[in-house]
Motif scaffolding. Structure first.
Motif, PDB file in Angstrom:
ATOM      1  N   LEU A 106       0.825  -1.213   0.000  1.00  0.00           N
ATOM      2  CA  LEU A 106       0.000   0.000   0.000  1.00  0.00           C
ATOM      3  C   LEU A 106       0.859   1.262   0.000  1.00  0.00           C
ATOM      4  O   LEU A 106       0.508   2.263  -0.644  1.00  0.00           O
ATOM      5  CB  LEU A 106      -0.947  -0.013   1.204  1.00  0.00           C
ATOM      6  N   LYS A 107       1.975   1.231   0.717  1.00  0.00           N
ATOM      7  CA  LYS A 107       2.876   2.392   0.705  1.00  0.00           C
ATOM      8  C   LYS A 107       3.402   2.649  -0.703  1.00  0.00           C
ATOM      9  O   LYS A 107       3.463   3.799  -1.150  1.00  0.00           O
ATOM     10  CB  LYS A 107       4.054   2.167   1.667  1.00  0.00           C
ATOM     11  N   LYS A 108       3.773   1.586  -1.407  1.00  0.00           N
ATOM     12  CA  LYS A 108       4.263   1.735  -2.781  1.00  0.00           C
ATOM     13  C   LYS A 108       3.167   2.270  -3.692  1.00  0.00           C
ATOM     14  O   LYS A 108       3.416   3.108  -4.560  1.00  0.00           O
ATOM     15  CB  LYS A 108       4.798   0.398  -3.298  1.00  0.00           C
ATOM     16  N   GLU A 109       1.948   1.781  -3.472  1.00  0.00           N
ATOM     17  CA  GLU A 109       0.818   2.258  -4.278  1.00  0.00           C
ATOM     18  C   GLU A 109       0.563   3.739  -4.015  1.00  0.00           C
ATOM     19  O   GLU A 109       0.311   4.514  -4.954  1.00  0.00           O
ATOM     20  CB  GLU A 109      -0.428   1.431  -3.948  1.00  0.00           C
ATOM     21  N   ILE A 110       0.659   4.170  -2.772  1.00  0.00           N
ATOM     22  CA  ILE A 110       0.464   5.590  -2.428  1.00  0.00           C
ATOM     23  C   ILE A 110       1.544   6.440  -3.092  1.00  0.00           C
ATOM     24  O   ILE A 110       1.256   7.504  -3.655  1.00  0.00           O
ATOM     25  CB  ILE A 110       0.463   5.791  -0.894  1.00  0.00           C
ATOM     26  N   GLU A 111       2.791   5.976  -3.032  1.00  0.00           N
ATOM     27  CA  GLU A 111       3.885   6.709  -3.685  1.00  0.00           C
ATOM     28  C   GLU A 111       3.609   6.861  -5.177  1.00  0.00           C
ATOM     29  O   GLU A 111       3.786   7.945  -5.742  1.00  0.00           O
ATOM     30  CB  GLU A 111       5.218   5.980  -3.484  1.00  0.00           C
ATOM     31  N   GLN A 113       0.709   6.784  -6.708  1.00  0.00           N
ATOM     32  CA  GLN A 113      -0.419   7.695  -6.918  1.00  0.00           C
ATOM     33  C   GLN A 113      -0.005   9.137  -6.669  1.00  0.00           C
ATOM     34  O   GLN A 113      -0.481  10.051  -7.349  1.00  0.00           O
ATOM     35  CB  GLN A 113      -1.598   7.293  -6.039  1.00  0.00           C
ATOM     36  N   GLN A 114       0.894   9.379  -5.724  1.00  0.00           N
ATOM     37  CA  GLN A 114       1.367  10.743  -5.476  1.00  0.00           C
ATOM     38  C   GLN A 114       2.159  11.261  -6.673  1.00  0.00           C
ATOM     39  O   GLN A 114       2.060  12.439  -7.032  1.00  0.00           O
ATOM     40  CB  GLN A 114       2.212  10.796  -4.192  1.00  0.00           C
TER      41      GLN A 114
END
Length: 126
Positions: A106-111, A113-114
């Motif tokens: 999820l952290k990688k996905e957030i990065e 998306q940012q």
């Protein structure tokens, strides 16, 4: 009683003082000894004898654990200087590992998306 026994009830070579473990729990949780004796169907003096005994039989630990809703058997097992993971602990450790992997994903996905949001902002001019 020596200070080493008072600290965590056990040294590396001695068995924990089961009675002290029980007595401390009773005192720290303000348990009424007479009521505990009634729950165990024992005389009041039995509870005092348990508290003085360096070694309690398994059936006593079992009954007291049930009466006080506290797992003295597990507490004693935890003080044993032998590593052991219960099946329940292993299951929880496995769940933690899976959740940590999900968090990393999820952290990688957030990065990602940012980064996309940054690109869109540049395109829009904001």
């Amino acid at each position: 009683m020596s200070n080493s026994r008072d600290n965590n009830y056990v040294s590396a070579k001695t068995m924990p003082h089961n009675g002290k473990l029980l007595a401390d729990f009773i005192q720290n949780n303000k348990i009424n000894r007479a009521e505990l004796a009634r729950q165990l169907n024992k005389a009041n003096t039995s509870v005092y004898q348990y508290a003085e005994s360096p070694s309690l039989q398994m059936h006593v630990l079992w009954k007291v654990s049930l009466a006080l809703n506290h797992n003295f058997v597990a507490e004693l097992g935890a003080s044993l200087p032998v590593d052991y993971v219960t099946p329940k602990e292993q299951e929880l450790q496995d769940q933690i590992k899976v959740l940590q992997e999900q968090i990393e994903g999820l952290k990688k996905e957030i990065e990602h998306q940012q980064i996309e949001i940054g690109v869109y902002k540049n395109i829009v001019g904001k």
